[in-house]
Design a protein around this motif. Structure first.
Motif, PDB file in Angstrom:
ATOM      1  N   SER A 101      34.486 -23.918  -3.073  1.00 53.05           N
ATOM      2  CA  SER A 101      34.551 -22.385  -2.780  1.00 53.05           C
ATOM      3  C   SER A 101      33.506 -21.613  -2.997  1.00 53.05           C
ATOM      4  O   SER A 101      33.518 -20.309  -2.491  1.00 53.05           O
ATOM      5  CB  SER A 101      36.029 -21.934  -3.402  1.00 53.05           C
ATOM      6  OG  SER A 101      35.946 -22.210  -4.953  1.00 53.05           O
ATOM      7  N   ASN A 102      32.433 -22.158  -3.813  1.00 55.15           N
ATOM      8  CA  ASN A 102      31.366 -21.452  -3.897  1.00 55.15           C
ATOM      9  C   ASN A 102      30.610 -21.078  -2.617  1.00 55.15           C
ATOM     10  O   ASN A 102      30.058 -19.798  -2.587  1.00 55.15           O
ATOM     11  CB  ASN A 102      30.366 -22.508  -4.512  1.00 55.15           C
ATOM     12  CG  ASN A 102      29.245 -21.985  -5.455  1.00 55.15           C
ATOM     13  OD1 ASN A 102      28.800 -22.047  -6.402  1.00 55.15           O
ATOM     14  ND2 ASN A 102      28.510 -20.556  -4.866  1.00 55.15           N
ATOM     15  N   PHE A 126      33.327 -15.007 -13.530  1.00 60.89           N
ATOM     16  CA  PHE A 126      32.519 -16.218 -13.107  1.00 60.89           C
ATOM     17  C   PHE A 126      31.141 -15.910 -12.687  1.00 60.89           C
ATOM     18  O   PHE A 126      30.893 -15.130 -12.046  1.00 60.89           O
ATOM     19  CB  PHE A 126      33.303 -16.988 -11.859  1.00 60.89           C
ATOM     20  CG  PHE A 126      32.830 -18.101 -11.364  1.00 60.89           C
ATOM     21  CD1 PHE A 126      32.420 -19.214 -12.045  1.00 60.89           C
ATOM     22  CD2 PHE A 126      32.768 -18.595  -9.962  1.00 60.89           C
ATOM     23  CE1 PHE A 126      32.014 -20.398 -11.790  1.00 60.89           C
ATOM     24  CE2 PHE A 126      32.389 -19.752  -9.423  1.00 60.89           C
ATOM     25  CZ  PHE A 126      32.066 -20.692 -10.505  1.00 60.89           C
ATOM     26  N   TYR A 129      29.395 -14.818  -9.090  1.00 58.83           N
ATOM     27  CA  TYR A 129      29.525 -13.576  -8.270  1.00 58.83           C
ATOM     28  C   TYR A 129      28.300 -12.747  -8.527  1.00 58.83           C
ATOM     29  O   TYR A 129      27.750 -11.919  -7.779  1.00 58.83           O
ATOM     30  CB  TYR A 129      30.796 -12.570  -9.069  1.00 58.83           C
ATOM     31  CG  TYR A 129      32.084 -13.362  -9.061  1.00 58.83           C
ATOM     32  CD1 TYR A 129      32.232 -14.270  -7.966  1.00 58.83           C
ATOM     33  CD2 TYR A 129      33.050 -13.155  -9.898  1.00 58.83           C
ATOM     34  CE1 TYR A 129      33.484 -15.150  -8.106  1.00 58.83           C
ATOM     35  CE2 TYR A 129      34.203 -13.691 -10.157  1.00 58.83           C
ATOM     36  CZ  TYR A 129      34.549 -14.667  -9.303  1.00 58.83           C
ATOM     37  OH  TYR A 129      35.568 -15.398  -9.189  1.00 58.83           O
ATOM     38  N   ALA A 178      38.454 -13.143 -10.442  1.00 58.19           N
ATOM     39  CA  ALA A 178      38.951 -14.467 -10.747  1.00 58.19           C
ATOM     40  C   ALA A 178      40.068 -14.442 -11.630  1.00 58.19           C
ATOM     41  O   ALA A 178      40.335 -13.981 -12.522  1.00 58.19           O
ATOM     42  CB  ALA A 178      37.749 -15.385 -11.624  1.00 58.19           C
ATOM     43  N   ASN A 182      37.182 -17.834 -14.869  1.00 62.97           N
ATOM     44  CA  ASN A 182      36.189 -18.763 -15.834  1.00 62.97           C
ATOM     45  C   ASN A 182      34.921 -18.005 -16.286  1.00 62.97           C
ATOM     46  O   ASN A 182      34.645 -17.201 -15.206  1.00 62.97           O
ATOM     47  CB  ASN A 182      35.899 -19.898 -15.045  1.00 62.97           C
ATOM     48  CG  ASN A 182      35.064 -20.815 -15.170  1.00 62.97           C
ATOM     49  OD1 ASN A 182      34.501 -20.831 -16.501  1.00 62.97           O
ATOM     50  ND2 ASN A 182      34.206 -21.386 -14.311  1.00 62.97           N
ATOM     51  N   TYR A 212      42.113 -21.609 -10.424  1.00 58.40           N
ATOM     52  CA  TYR A 212      42.868 -22.555 -11.228  1.00 58.40           C
ATOM     53  C   TYR A 212      44.250 -22.247 -11.015  1.00 58.40           C
ATOM     54  O   TYR A 212      45.077 -22.231 -12.038  1.00 58.40           O
ATOM     55  CB  TYR A 212      42.337 -22.162 -12.711  1.00 58.40           C
ATOM     56  CG  TYR A 212      40.954 -22.486 -12.921  1.00 58.40           C
ATOM     57  CD1 TYR A 212      40.519 -23.669 -13.335  1.00 58.40           C
ATOM     58  CD2 TYR A 212      39.838 -21.412 -12.901  1.00 58.40           C
ATOM     59  CE1 TYR A 212      39.312 -23.900 -13.612  1.00 58.40           C
ATOM     60  CE2 TYR A 212      38.627 -21.685 -13.014  1.00 58.40           C
ATOM     61  CZ  TYR A 212      38.226 -23.249 -13.425  1.00 58.40           C
ATOM     62  OH  TYR A 212      36.946 -23.404 -13.856  1.00 58.40           O
ATOM     63  N   THR A 239      40.250 -24.042  -4.172  1.00 54.98           N
ATOM     64  CA  THR A 239      39.321 -25.189  -4.214  1.00 54.98           C
ATOM     65  C   THR A 239      39.752 -26.483  -4.484  1.00 54.98           C
ATOM     66  O   THR A 239      40.932 -26.697  -4.971  1.00 54.98           O
ATOM     67  CB  THR A 239      38.443 -24.955  -5.354  1.00 54.98           C
ATOM     68  OG1 THR A 239      37.494 -26.037  -5.206  1.00 54.98           O
ATOM     69  CG2 THR A 239      38.999 -24.800  -6.928  1.00 54.98           C
ATOM     70  N   SER A 241      38.248 -28.722  -6.200  1.00 54.70           N
ATOM     71  CA  SER A 241      37.441 -29.123  -7.238  1.00 54.70           C
ATOM     72  C   SER A 241      37.971 -29.481  -8.397  1.00 54.70           C
ATOM     73  O   SER A 241      37.650 -30.118  -9.281  1.00 54.70           O
ATOM     74  CB  SER A 241      36.127 -28.019  -7.397  1.00 54.70           C
ATOM     75  OG  SER A 241      35.283 -28.312  -6.202  1.00 54.70           O
ATOM     76  N   ARG A 250      33.094 -31.520  -2.796  1.00 56.99           N
ATOM     77  CA  ARG A 250      32.665 -30.069  -2.264  1.00 56.99           C
ATOM     78  C   ARG A 250      33.513 -29.694  -1.188  1.00 56.99           C
ATOM     79  O   ARG A 250      33.210 -29.415  -0.021  1.00 56.99           O
ATOM     80  CB  ARG A 250      31.115 -29.914  -1.821  1.00 56.99           C
ATOM     81  CG  ARG A 250      30.152 -30.555  -2.911  1.00 56.99           C
ATOM     82  CD  ARG A 250      30.142 -29.989  -4.385  1.00 56.99           C
ATOM     83  NE  ARG A 250      30.012 -28.810  -4.318  1.00 56.99           N
ATOM     84  CZ  ARG A 250      30.959 -27.942  -5.066  1.00 56.99           C
ATOM     85  NH1 ARG A 250      32.080 -28.609  -5.511  1.00 56.99           N
ATOM     86  NH2 ARG A 250      31.030 -26.344  -4.884  1.00 56.99           N
TER      87      ARG A 250
HETATM   88  C1  LIG Z   1      35.063 -23.937 -10.561  1.00 54.43           C
HETATM   89  C2  LIG Z   1      35.445 -22.751  -9.970  1.00 54.43           C
HETATM   90  C3  LIG Z   1      35.313 -22.272  -8.524  1.00 54.43           C
HETATM   91  C4  LIG Z   1      35.134 -23.459  -7.749  1.00 54.43           C
HETATM   92  O1  LIG Z   1      33.758 -24.135  -7.353  1.00 54.43           O
HETATM   93  P1  LIG Z   1      33.740 -25.041  -5.983  1.00 54.43           P
HETATM   94  O2  LIG Z   1      32.560 -24.432  -5.511  1.00 54.43           O
HETATM   95  O3  LIG Z   1      34.945 -24.849  -5.220  1.00 54.43           O
HETATM   96  O4  LIG Z   1      33.533 -26.449  -6.733  1.00 54.43           O
HETATM   97  C5  LIG Z   1      35.072 -21.177  -8.088  1.00 54.43           C
HETATM   98  N1  LIG Z   1      35.660 -20.201  -8.946  1.00 54.43           N
HETATM   99  C6  LIG Z   1      35.590 -20.333 -10.279  1.00 54.43           C
HETATM  100  C7  LIG Z   1      36.228 -19.269 -10.985  1.00 54.43           C
HETATM  101  C8  LIG Z   1      35.552 -21.590 -10.508  1.00 54.43           C
HETATM  102  O5  LIG Z   1      35.606 -21.678 -12.096  1.00 54.43           O
END
Ligand SMILES: *Cc1c(COP(=O)(O)O)cnc(C)c1O
Length: 381
Positions: A101-102, A126, A129, A178, A182, A212, A239, A241, A250
């Protein structure tokens, strides 16, 4: 040498020059190399301690044996988008796939951020951003979080403050939220988010990053799918992930209005998801049993650890995610180091302006026991 370095930087964009590269959690190999420790436990990047499900691993292994890896992947992600569409009851035209999602967060900044535009996000949000905003030479409007002594949500996103600040910023083009956040684990209720969405002008894109999502208690989970019909300027990021245990491959995605999806698609590189990642994500989505098992494990451990931490005199930020951000009440760097020496990698929070905290991903029960034992040892408790 100095002169050469100067000329190599001379035409780099000022926003890029001001960046500090994202510091990821330390890889297991690195600690093994550095300290010669064999049995390393990584609780630093909020990965699923159960990894990918057995069905996903089988699907990847089968595909890897048969595939012609000489062919490009399906750049449209047809099958995965169809599966995501069924899962969320949403049209494929409203789905964009990212390399994590990055990737989506960066597409957004490339479309909507730039000189003369303001991008808004919370303090302690996060880190990506800030990176995405700065790289585009856009102005970052960092909204103060709830204060450290807030009764229920210290360091949480204050969405009413977002709405107030937004009124003073006609140049705002993009807002990142977020939820849960995170590195704090804090969250906003669906009511708070909806109230904010009601206050946002239609040309301001709101990116709701739900990395999450599945870890939240059921009553706190947003109805993002319903909101998309009511708020065309909303984009929701998910995501593979975290809960799906596919961080190594990814894959992430955005749900949005088709017009926004069309813009995202214009800046996306044509084959941003590799073939195995597309296959794995589709298999992961189909295995919701693995999601349930992972959610249950996390919920149990998220309840089990706080009293054990309290016995050591430690508190943590409220968390609806798969990690706890622990307050040591003093610089936590020596504790971080002590854990490393015991083969445990957690995440220091100094780069987030929270030097007294360490963020610890919740592992399996035995992994968390090992973490707690090491922590007691480090603290001399
Ligand atoms: C882990 C995380 C992502 C996701 O990262 P990916 O690129 O999908 O691995 C996105 N936003 C937040 C807040 C995260 O902690």
């Amino acid at each position: 040498m100095k002169e050469m370095a100067d000329s190599l930087k001379q035409n780099a964009l000022p926003g890029v020059l001001s960046l500090h590269a994202y510091t990821p959690g330390m890889p297991i190999d690195e600690l093994q190399r550095r300290l010669g420790i064999k049995d390393v436990l990584k609780l630093a990047s909020n990965e699923n301690p159960l990894g990918a499900s057995a069905k996903v691993r089988a699907a990847v292994a089968a595909a890897a044996g048969e595939l012609n890896l000489g062919l490009y992947p399906d750049g449209s992600g047809y099958a995965l988008k169809a599966a995501i569409g069924r899962y969320h009851d949403i049209a494929p035209e409203q789905i964009t796939l990212g390399n994590g999602s990055n990737d989506i967060l960066e597409f957004l900044s490339r479309i909507y951020a730039g000189p003369g535009r303001a991008v808004m996000y919370s303090d302690f949000a996060f880190a990506v951003y800030a990176l995405a905003t700065q790289a585009q030479n856009a102005e970052a409007v960092v909204v103060p979080s709830y204060p450290a002594n807030h009764p229920t949500m210290p360091y949480g996103h204050d969405l009413d403050a977002f709405a107030r600040v937004l009124k003073t910023r006609p140049d705002a083009s993009l807002v990142f939220i977020a939820n849960p956040n995170n590195p704090t684990g804090t969250w906003n209720t669906p009511q708070q988010i909806e109230r904010f969405l009601d206050a946002v002008p239609p040309q301001v894109i709101v990116a709701l990053d739900e990395a999450y999502y599945d870890y939240q208690d059921v009553e706190l989970r947003s109805n993002a799918r319903g909101w998309l019909d009511r708020y065309p300027n909303l984009l929701v990021c998910r995501t593979f992930s975290k809960i799906y245990g596919l961080a190594g491959l990814r894959v992430g995605y955005a749900l949005s209005h088709p017009t926004v999806a069309d813009l995202l698609n214009r800046v996306r590189q044509p084959f941003n998801n590799n073939t195995l990642a597309l296959i794995a994500a589709e298999a992961a989505l189909a295995d919701q049993q693995h999601v349930r098992v992972s959610v249950d494990l996390n919920a149990r451990e998220r309840l089990r650890l706080p009293p054990l931490l309290a016995k050591l005199g430690l508190s943590h930020l409220p968390s609806q995610a798969n990690f706890l951000t622990i307050d040591f009440g003093r610089n936590a760097a020596p504790i971080h180091q002590g854990l490393l020496e015991r083969g445990i990698i957690v995440r220091p929070m100094g780069s987030y302006g929270l030097p007294n905290f360490l963020r610890v991903t919740l592992g399996t029960e035995s992994e968390n026991q090992r973490f707690m034992a090491a922590l007691r040892d480090v603290l001399g408790a």
